[in-house]
Write an enzyme that holds these catalytic residues in place. Structure first.
Site, short mmCIF file in Angstrom:
data_model
loop_
_atom_site.label_atom_id
_atom_site.label_comp_id
_atom_site.label_asym_id
_atom_site.label_seq_id
_atom_site.Cartn_x
_atom_site.Cartn_y
_atom_site.Cartn_z
CG ASP A 1 -56.35 31.78 -37.77
OD1 ASP A 1 -56.62 32.41 -36.74
OD2 ASP A 1 -55.64 30.76 -37.78
CD GLU B 1 -55.35 36.15 -35.73
OE1 GLU B 1 -55.63 36.14 -34.52
OE2 GLU B 1 -55.26 35.11 -36.40
#
Length: 742
Positions: free
Chosen positions: A343, A379
């Protein structure tokens, strides 16, 4: 209580069969106390006298698995210098491998008095804190093997542990929403049916439920609020929180591996649940605030925030990097997971200020013999300056390709001037990845993910509808690149429902037939809706849970057929980029590996990419001479394919290309639902591609590839009245009615 010196490594609580070694890092601490808790909550404090290289440690010969514990760390409390030690606050071990309980919110868990952020609060927090648990590390992994599916054969299914299983009628109610439910045969069978080779789980590291959300009657459903990087989330356990969650998670992984499915974790190492200077004191803030968090240079009371959550992990500190790497290795070696999706990965590359793909974190991953061998997915953005880094991660990494998502959405909603980029995206995004020695598989292609509209909502709403989140609609993305196709939200208009059903199939077909690695967001294959909410992070309820009983069964069959087509034909999953050059120079027939064609059947010229037919294009995919090889190393020849895309609002007649590509073509897929049983076509024939639809043809040199009856039913289910579906075996009447309602 008897305490031996123990060892400074490994960090955390380590049971060896007789007793438990405790070790915790704190450079600025003056004294560290280990706190043990009985079943009735009675606390016993044990001072750790031994310290080596700032690691405080001790061995307790009688401490067994199931023991709850925490720490109290003594030292200076001086926020201006970044020091926030306070022994009145019970602290969770950053290396805890299991956690019991949740935080009970109140003044006690904050290091300052409300309203006075520079003050010091000495209320004891132990009764309000979650606690670490000593775990039994032993598990029978006999026969377990990592599937190690090549990226080129991988299909990722992004899922939420609870959201995927909470409403499944065939899963026993007592285990719904847990790791055990994920391992239930009905979930695994569904994953296999739709061709998923990997399940990517949204955060399962122990996370904290925000007080601000609880006050609104909401919760941190997504889980991007980590507090313990080695502990599986305890609320996803059906069997208990005293270490049972660890065993249950391992059992789930083993069950997935038995069926050849990899388990990938969505991990959040960029920040923690302790937030900014107004956040609670739960763990690292009170253990060593300066080491674990990035603080502002000009005033260390405040936290540098590249994540939008209040703090950022200090990846410039070796002990923070050690925590991250130890966590990654633990999940691979002890929990047997197969990869990670990071993330806001750009935040991990900010060793100093700028995003740096040569930062220490990436160097550590590159040389690590364990972590470097699993799937690594970034990401590739954060909210800091220069944070959007799609295409700029090191060669070992793959990336969520946000440009693929945006371009494919724009194309199918008929946005002008996207044709050239659309062509690049569906062929692997060479412009993003080739320069760094990577191949099409570096691109994790997706149209939807947990963050944003579901696929069904993408074709049903122009605007977000997030009122239930309690932020007056301010949260969530406002530029969704979506189209409601005529009416905002639910409708009974059959024409609009037909277009919406067709567009869902267009998106799924584009995704699964693009070069790169496809990722399906859970429930998209069965028509899941969040009723226009594009930010379901706080909705732990039927808004976000998959409604299995209302599943669009024909859409599931359609997805499964596409996945089989991709699996059986390496033409759609090449490991190398196209180059546009002939792959076989036979006399008078130099056929390229790819050719882009105009609707009139002629090859696209440079000036054509910006011409008036920019919403329609055909692509020839040469199945001969591709660089795939079988297990013996021999080159694989596949069939030729011709894919026709029409994103305009009018039907377009495409001319079948000349015989140099193939003497004949069979239609195997038509999302317009009209040509699935048409006669073979030859060069010069005209094929009508319905408005907003695509057609896939296969060369007819060999016997016709039979269309699965379920695909024909899937197409007929939304183009024909539900009581008149001739020909192929139809789904149940309830399934067809559900499909028609959509």
């Amino acid at each position: 209580m008897q305490v031996w010196p123990g060892m400074a490594y490994p960090l955390g609580a380590t049971f060896d069969g007789n007793g438990t070694n405790f070790a915790i890092f704190s450079e600025g601490a003056e004294r560290v106390e280990l706190c043990l808790f009985d079943d009735d909550g009675t606390e016993t404090r044990v001072r750790l006298h031994d310290v080596d290289a700032y690691v405080w440690h001790g061995y307790l010969p009688n401490v067994k698995p199931g023991q709850r514990y925490g720490y109290r760390v003594h030292g200076p409390y001086d926020p201006a210098s970044g020091q926030r030690y306070n022994p009145n606050k019970l602290l969770l071990d950053p290396y805890a491998k299991a956690v019991e309980g949740q935080v009970t919110w109140g003044q006690e868990v904050f290091g300052y008095d409300f309203g006075y952020p520079d003050s010091r609060n000495d209320d004891d927090s132990a009764a309000h804190m979650m606690q670490g648990v000593v775990v039994n590390p032993f598990f029978d992994w006999a026969g377990d093997r990592h599937p190690k599916t090549p990226y080129s054969e991988t299909v990722i299914y992004e899922a939420h542990v609870k959201g995927l299983t909470a409403r499944h009628p065939d899963i026993p109610e007592e285990i719904r929403g847990t790791y055990a439910a994920l391992a239930h045969p009905v979930i695994i069978e569904h994953l296999k049916k739709i061709g998923a080779t990997a399940i990517e789980l949204m955060p399962v590291h122990q996370f904290v439920n925000d007080s601000t959300l609880q006050e609104k009657g909401l919760s941190n459903y997504w889980g991007y609020n980590t507090i313990a990087f080695l502990a599986p989330q305890n609320t996803y356990s059906s069997s208990g929180q005293r270490g049972q969650q660890v065993q249950e998670f391992k059992w789930m992984v083993q069950a997935m591996h038995t069926e050849g499915i990899e388990v990938i974790l969505d991990v959040v190492y960029n920040h923690t649940a302790e937030g900014n200077h107004l956040g609670p004191m739960l763990s690292m803030r009170g253990i060593d605030n300066i080491a674990y968090y990035r603080l502002e240079d000009n005033d260390k009371r405040y936290y540098t925030d590249y994540t939008g959550t209040g703090n950022s992990m200090n990846v410039g500190n070796p002990h923070t990097l050690q925590l991250i790497m130890d966590s990654l290795r633990y999940w691979v070696l002890e929990m047997h997971v197969d990869g990670f999706r990071f993330d806001l990965a750009s935040a991990l590359a900010r060793e100093f200020y700028e995003v740096d793909k040569l930062s220490t974190f990436f160097e550590l991953v590159q040389q690590d013999p364990v972590v470097s061998q699993v799937k690594l997915i970034a990401e590739p953005w954060d909210i800091g300056p220069g944070g959007y880094q799609v295409g700029n991660f090191p060669p070992q990494w793959t990336e969520w390709n946000g440009q693929y998502r945006d371009t494919v959405r724009d194309f199918w909603r008929g946005e002008p001037a996207t044709l050239g980029e659309f062509a690049s995206r569906i062929t692997g995004s060479a412009d993003l990845y080739a320069h760094s020695g990577r191949w099409p598989v570096a691109s994790i292609n997706f149209v939807t993910a947990h963050d944003g509209f579901t696929l069904r909502d993408l074709v049903s709403y122009n605007e977000k509808h997030n009122d239930a989140n309690g932020e007056d609609g301010r949260d969530g993305e406002s530029h969704n690149r979506s189209s409601n196709n005529g009416v905002e939200g639910p409708t009974e208009d059959p024409a609009i429902l037909t277009v919406r059903a067709r567009q869902q199939r267009n998106f799924l077909a584009t995704l699964l037939l693009s070069q790169g690695v496809p990722m399906i967001s859970h429930g998209d294959e069965l028509g899941r809706t969040q009723r226009g909410n594009n930010n379901g992070y706080a909705q732990d309820n039927e808004t976000t849970w998959v409604d299995w009983e209302s599943a669009d069964q024909p859409l599931i069959e359609f997805t499964a057929w596409l996945a089989r087509l991709r699996r059986e034909h390496p033409t759609f999953r090449r490991s190398r980029f196209f180059n546009g050059r002939p792959v076989r120079r036979e006399e008078d027939s130099p056929v390229p590996d790819i050719a882009w064609l105009r609707p009139d059947g002629t090859v696209m010229q440079p000036e054509d990419w910006d011409s008036g037919f920019g919403r329609a294009i055909g692509v020839f995919l040469n199945g001969h001479g591709i660089r795939e090889r079988d297990r013996r190393g021999a080159p694989i020849d596949d069939r030729h394919f011709f894919v026709l895309f029409n994103a305009s609002n009018e039907p377009i007649d495409f001319t079948i290309p000349s015989a140099e590509f193939s003497p004949g073509w069979e239609v195997i897929l038509d999302t317009g639902g009209t040509l699935s049983h048409s006669a073979p076509h030859t060069g010069g024939d005209r094929v009508r591609v319905a408005a907003t639809s695509l057609i896939v043809l296969i060369d007819a040199d060999e016997p016709e590839m039979k269309t699965d009856h379920t695909v024909a039913a899937s197409l007929a289910a939304y183009t024909t009245p539900i009581d008149i579906i001739p020909g192929a075996k139809s789904p149940s009447s309830s399934a067809r009615a559900a499909a028609h309602r959509r």
